[in-house]
Design an enzyme around this catalytic site. Structure first.
Site, short mmCIF file in Angstrom:
data_model
loop_
_atom_site.label_atom_id
_atom_site.label_comp_id
_atom_site.label_asym_id
_atom_site.label_seq_id
_atom_site.Cartn_x
_atom_site.Cartn_y
_atom_site.Cartn_z
N GLU B 280 0.75 -1.23 -0.12
CA GLU B 280 -0.02 -0.01 0.10
C GLU B 280 0.78 1.36 0.09
OE1 GLU B 280 -3.91 -0.48 2.00
OE2 GLU B 280 -2.95 0.98 3.25
N GLU B 283 1.99 1.79 -3.43
CA GLU B 283 1.20 2.29 -4.19
C GLU B 283 0.97 3.67 -4.05
OE1 GLU B 283 -2.71 0.36 -3.49
OE2 GLU B 283 -3.64 1.56 -5.10
N CYS B 300 -8.34 -1.97 4.14
CA CYS B 300 -8.13 -3.14 4.98
C CYS B 300 -9.53 -3.54 5.84
CB CYS B 300 -7.32 -2.82 6.14
SG CYS B 300 -5.77 -2.29 5.94
N SER B 320 -7.21 1.89 -2.32
CA SER B 320 -6.12 1.30 -2.47
C SER B 320 -6.68 0.05 -3.07
CB SER B 320 -5.19 0.78 -1.24
OG SER B 320 -4.38 -0.12 -1.48
N LYS B 359 -15.65 -9.42 7.97
CA LYS B 359 -14.49 -10.39 7.44
C LYS B 359 -15.24 -11.66 6.93
CE LYS B 359 -10.84 -7.83 7.99
NZ LYS B 359 -9.85 -7.26 7.12
N GLU B 362 -16.32 -10.89 3.59
CA GLU B 362 -15.28 -10.56 2.67
C GLU B 362 -14.46 -11.81 2.39
OE1 GLU B 362 -11.79 -9.39 4.48
OE2 GLU B 362 -11.16 -7.97 3.12
N GLU B 367 -13.75 -12.18 -5.83
CA GLU B 367 -12.56 -11.94 -6.47
C GLU B 367 -11.42 -11.96 -5.32
OE1 GLU B 367 -15.09 -10.03 -5.56
OE2 GLU B 367 -14.91 -8.23 -4.65
N CYS B 504 -10.48 -1.62 14.71
CA CYS B 504 -10.70 -3.17 14.94
C CYS B 504 -10.79 -3.56 16.49
CB CYS B 504 -9.62 -3.89 14.15
SG CYS B 504 -9.55 -3.44 12.50
#
Lengths: 156, 583
Positions: B280, B283, B300, B320, B359, B362, B367, B504
């Site tokens: 990241e 990037e 994230c 990102s 999550k 996710e 993908e 988190c």
């Protein structure tokens, strides 16, 4: 549907006029109901997005007040009187029979759009108790076993 | 000095700041008034009437909303007050599914506490008709059971106020009132982001995560090589499930417990976090130098990603392209590690332990897979891990401290602080500084991005180059930040967004903290301190100094942002319609 498009234009106009006043949701829902006859999902989405509130909030208010309808009323509005005289004479049982016959709870509309079942206060025809009306026709001295035949008439 | 108001509560002279409620004033005097619908700063609506007190008015008043005034005399413990509270709870019990023994909140339930504290001696006093609701378990993250709902609206406030999502709310009225999604759809059909803040707000068992323990047990029994990876925030809170004080870091015991549960390898999502920083950060530097889309926003947090895709799709180009740390590590486990260990990736299963319910969703994104293999197979929450540890009969408190497994177990302080709001930003700055300036960063702590302000801003001096950054936590705060960028009012190069308030450490999968504790302790700050302390104690505090990570790049990935890194570690996003499935 050009007809519908016109209605949504009317709705947007109402929203534009009212949206900045506090508690705008209620009067907008009332106007929406008079424009469309009910506050359907599509109408609620437009209201939610224009006011910057969630669909959940709009739906919550619309279901809190029994005045708001979520789907259009049926072709025939079946109203059973639950006023004191009719109630004493057993109109609750008539209402229950109707609910069973039409397979909908009170306040709802059948999927074919034919019947809306509602409970009302005194219709002023206590002498005929228990009373119900189907649109403008009045039925008096009812018993539950008469219901299927009456409904069948309207089903055609 | 604040304007203070003097009043008497139960004969005790109390002085409290003007504007306080009776409940707040009583807390200052250590007088306990029971509550149920009250959740400090989130839900203060006086709905449940459990906190009623005698303020000398004609009727009893709800202490959580009643303002104090000079000379007021409050009685919190009269026979009338006690009887009124008891009746309120007895009425709630009459519509409550009281299968407490098999309830996920057994022994951690505010309704149970009330029954005990108020002396409920007949839970059938108002026995009568009850509504029966279907359990809504179609969501991959969250299960709703209205049979256990007490209509306190804490979940509704969390969803609307904290998260600006608002996919549940009160519907109908009177006896038929319920908390539902609009138009009777299931949660899965709404634009719920899966954050689970409703779960940690719920006083009872009406909300819980979708169980993945059965699936993990099946994997462990399948003969597959099952690898586990816990997230940074898990170690800062897992101890609470075993009676340890809030803020105890239990990294070593957590590793030992995971090993005893039968996982073949215990790798560390902190390593994945260090890996994320290199990708990241690279990037970011590329976007800064090549005129890429700015501000770049971190990716994230899967709740945040879903929120952005659904409510702010115009910001998708700003996200990102990095997968989240555990997804990155999952992809590395099924490629680099598989190759090193000589195991067919098809025979490896990856289980993530996350402070998060989003999550779970996710991990099911198509993908987030490589060559048809999902990067992560199952996700359990911190709470589910605690359940697994208890079921296995592991004496957690007396476990020895053990280390993560090589070759994906090393981490730096930068990876550790990912669990706190501002942590990803700080970790990225520790990397970006050295890349941009070519100099060693001496002072690694960036205090301006720490703390719990809803939106934090800072201008970071990269040896002459100014980097404007912003950090938001809780999607309601994130929305304010995005709106300020969209309108042109603010300009940043880099933003961190975490879906959950506090980041988190106070995610929707973390141990549940009861409302009376939440009223007195800043849970996010206490848990975050455990992470910052761990960071401060680390010899290596910059992701680029992670030795195992250097080996991964040298032997396998090449450079950060390489073709191979992109294939394994980066992803794409999809614009979504919030009403798509409401019909």
């Amino acid at each position: 549907m050009p007809d519908n498009k016109e209605k949504f234009e009317q709705l947007n106009q109402v929203i534009e006029e009212l949206k900045d006043q506090p508690g705008a949701l209620m009067p907008i829902l009332q106007h929406a109901q008079s424009i469309f006859g009910c506050v359907s999902l599509d109408v609620q989405k437009v209201i939610a997005d224009s006011l910057g509130v969630t669909l959940s909030e709009v739906y919550g208010v619309a279901t809190f007040y029994s005045q708001f309808k979520l789907k259009p009323s049926g072709k025939y509005i079946v109203s059973v009187c639950l006023g004191t005289a009719c109630y004493v004479k057993g109109s609750q049982k008539v209402l229950e029979k109707l609910s069973e016959e039409l397979k909908i709870p009170v306040g709802d509309t059948t999927d074919d759009g034919l019947f809306t079942l509602s409970a009302t206060r005194c219709l002023g025809a206590c002498g005929l108790a228990p009373v119900m009306t189907v649109n403008d026709e009045v039925y008096g001295r009812l018993t539950p076993d008469q219901i299927p035949a009456i409904i069948a008439k309207y089903r055609g | 000095m604040e304007n203070m108001i003097n009043l008497t509560i139960d004969g005790v002279q109390v002085s409290a700041p003007a504007g306080s409620t009776v409940l707040e004033a009583a807390r200052l005097a250590n007088i306990h008034i029971p509550t149920l619908c009250y959740l400090k700063d989130v839900n203060q609506i006086g709905a449940c009437r459990v906190c009623v007190v005698d303020v000398g008015a004609r009727a009893l008043q709800a202490a959580c909303v009643y303002p104090i005034s000079e000379g007021m005399v409050v009685k919190t413990n009269t026979p009338e007050v006690r009887s009124a509270r008891k009746t309120v709870v007895e009425l709630l019990l009459s519509i409550h599914d009281r299968k407490c023994l098999s309830c996920v909140r057994n022994n951690n339930c505010e309704l149970q506490d009330l029954c005990r504290d108020l002396g409920i001696d007949d839970d059938d006093r108002f026995a009568g008709e009850r509504n029966h609701y279907d359990v809504d378990d179609a969501s991959v993250s969250i299960v709703r059971d209205n049979n256990k709902c007490v209509l306190c609206r804490r979940c509704v406030a969390a969803c609307h106020t904290l998260q600006n999502v608002g996919v549940i709310g009160p519907v109908r009225r009177g006896f038929n009132s319920a908390i539902e999604s609009p138009w009777k759809v299931q949660l899965a059909q709404t634009s719920c982001v899966g954050c689970g803040q409703c779960i940690v707000a719920c006083p009872v068992g009406a909300l819980k995560e979708k169980d993945s323990i059965k699936a993990v047990d099946a994997l462990l029994a399948s003969g597959k090589h099952v690898v586990v990876q816990p997230a940074p925030a898990v170690r800062a809170a897992l101890g609470e499930e075993f009676g340890m004080p809030m803020g105890t870091s239990v990294t070593g015991k957590m590793v030992a417990a995971l090993r005893r549960l039968g996982f073949a390898k215990v790798f560390d999502v902190d390593f994945g976090a260090d890996l994320t920083i290199l990708e990241e950060g690279t990037e970011l530097v590329q976007r800064l130098t090549n005129g890429g889309v700015l501000p770049m926003i971190t990716s994230c947090s899967p709740g945040w990603i879903k929120y952005c895709e659904t409510y702010n799709p115009d910001f998708i180009p700003n996200l990102s392209s990095c997968k989240s740390p555990h997804e990155m590590l999952g992809a590395v486990i099924k490629s680099y590690y598989a190759e090193k260990a000589g195991i067919d990736p098809k025979d490896i299963a990856v289980v993530s332990v996350m402070p998060c319910t989003a999550k779970k969703g996710e991990a099911k994104r198509p993908e987030l897979s490589v060559n048809g293999l999902a990067d992560v197979d199952e996700v359990i929450t911190t709470r589910e891990l605690a359940r697994m540890i208890r079921r296995a009969g592991i004496d957690f408190a007396n476990l020895p401290d053990e280390d993560f497994d090589s070759v994906l177990g090393e981490s730096t302080g930068a990876g550790v602080i990912f669990g706190a709001t501002g942590g990803v930003m700080e970790a990225a700055l520790r990397f970006a500084y050295e890349v941009v300036t070519g100099k060693e960063l001496e002072q690694v702590e960036f205090h301006e991005v720490r703390g719990l302000k809803g939106v934090k801003e800072a201008d970071i001096d990269l040896n002459g180059t100014k980097l404007s950054v912003a950090v938001a936590h809780g999607t309601a705060n994130a929305q304010k930040l995005l709106d300020s960028v969209r309108s042109g009012e603010k300009t940043y190069q880099f933003m961190e967004v975490m879906c959950c308030p506090g980041g988190c450490v106070t995610g929707g999968g973390q141990p549940i903290v009861k409302s009376d504790v939440r009223a007195g302790v800043n849970v996010s700050a206490v848990r975050a301190k455990a992470l910052y302390d761990e960071d401060a104690g680390k010899a290596r505090r910059k992701s680029q100094d992670n030795e195992e990570l250097k080996v991964l790049y040298k032997e396998y990935l090449g450079e950060p942002g390489s073709h191979k890194a992109h294939h394994l570690l980066h992803t794409t996003y999809t614009a979504r319609d919030k009403y798509e499935n409401i019909k």
